[in-house]
Design an enzyme around this catalytic site. Structure first.
Site, PDB file in Angstrom:
ATOM      1  N   SER A 145      -8.698  -2.936   1.871  1.00  0.00           N
ATOM      2  CA  SER A 145      -8.740  -2.263   0.480  1.00  0.00           C
ATOM      3  C   SER A 145      -9.740  -2.724  -0.411  1.00  0.00           C
ATOM      4  O   SER A 145     -10.412  -3.712   0.019  1.00  0.00           O
ATOM      5  CB  SER A 145      -7.363  -2.816  -0.586  1.00  0.00           C
ATOM      6  N   TYR A 159      -2.085  -8.799  -4.051  1.00  0.00           N
ATOM      7  CA  TYR A 159      -2.450  -7.936  -3.276  1.00  0.00           C
ATOM      8  C   TYR A 159      -3.965  -7.888  -2.714  1.00  0.00           C
ATOM      9  O   TYR A 159      -4.241  -7.808  -1.661  1.00  0.00           O
ATOM     10  CB  TYR A 159      -2.259  -6.395  -3.757  1.00  0.00           C
TER      11      TYR A 159
END
Length: 253
Positions: A145, A159
């Site tokens: 990501s 995350y």
């Protein structure tokens, strides 16, 4: 479409929906046989398999919960048993829990810890299980990501951390497997139209504000990310390893 991956066997974890399903279809379009793993919806997984078979390739869906690290060996062995080999591992499966600040007394530690278990330890287990089985000249691709190295809003520390961990790990694996001409890379998409991102949309900045962060003022499509992954898996990606490729429209530059 040129089938430059014909004869290759690909395993995509978390391949029953979202980016995983689109990658599976793209790999099939390029001629690869594709196995996908899924954790919950057998109907979704079988629907993907049928789409792939309609493209003239072999396909298989395997139920495997990435949170259970012991399932990795069984997953990989099932692929090799069915197809006879493994050429490409795409570590795509992951979960996201966002929106709570690290100093919030209401932090759901169990859910945030599970995120680390699935995103990091599960991906590591898959990689370890695959390493000895991968054909020489194979590929390992982690779906990371952009948040791994650019964090423009609050509530995503864990995350972002899980995805950053994959970068360091991939570089070490690239060094370990380089003598076998196995390449290892990370593809880091930005926000894309997936079910997972819809689930956390309430925690993101307003759409217009978020788009203003991007020089290319739109979100990535699933197809754009999939094509990048297939490039790294194909013959033209054979000398690219230990790298991070951002598919994020220039956000963070």
């Amino acid at each position: 479409m040129q089938q430059f991956l014909k004869g290759k066997v690909v395993l995509i974890t978390g391949g029953s929906r979202g980016l995983g399903a689109t990658m599976a279809e793209t790999f099939a379009d390029y001629g690869a046989d594709v196995a996908i793993s899924y954790s919950a919806s057998v109907d979704q997984a079988e629907a993907v398999v049928e789409k792939l078979k309609s493209r003239g390739v072999r396909s298989l869906a395997i139920k495997s919960d990435q949170a259970e690290l012991s399932s990795a060996k069984s997953l990989v062995n099932s692929v090799v048993t069915e197809f006879g080999k493994l050429d490409v591992l795409v570590n795509n499966a992951g979960i996201t829990k966002q929106g709570t600040m690290v100093d919030d007394p209401g932090l759901d530690e169990e859910q945030y810890n599970r995120q680390w278990q699935v995103n990091v330890m599960g991906s590591i287990a898959n990689t370890r299980a695959s390493a000895a089985k991968l054909a020489d000249g194979g590929r390992i691709i982690f779906i990371g990501s952009r948040l791994a190295d650019y964090v423009p809003f609050r509530g995503v520390a864990d995350y972002a951390g899980t995805k950053a961990a994959l970068v360091g790990y991939s570089k070490g694996i690239a060094r370990d497997l380089g003598p076998r001409n196995i390449t290892v890379n990370v593809v880091q998409p930005g926000v894309m139209p997936t079910d997972m991102n819809k689930d956390v949309s309430d925690h993101l900045p307003p759409v217009e504000t978020f788009l203003d962060m991007h020089p290319i003022r739109r979100f990535a499509t699933l197809e754009e990310a999939s094509e990048a992954v297939c490039f790294l898996a194909g013959p033209h990606g054979s000398y690219i390893t230990g790298e991070v490729l951002n598919i994020s429209g220039g956000v963070g530059i």
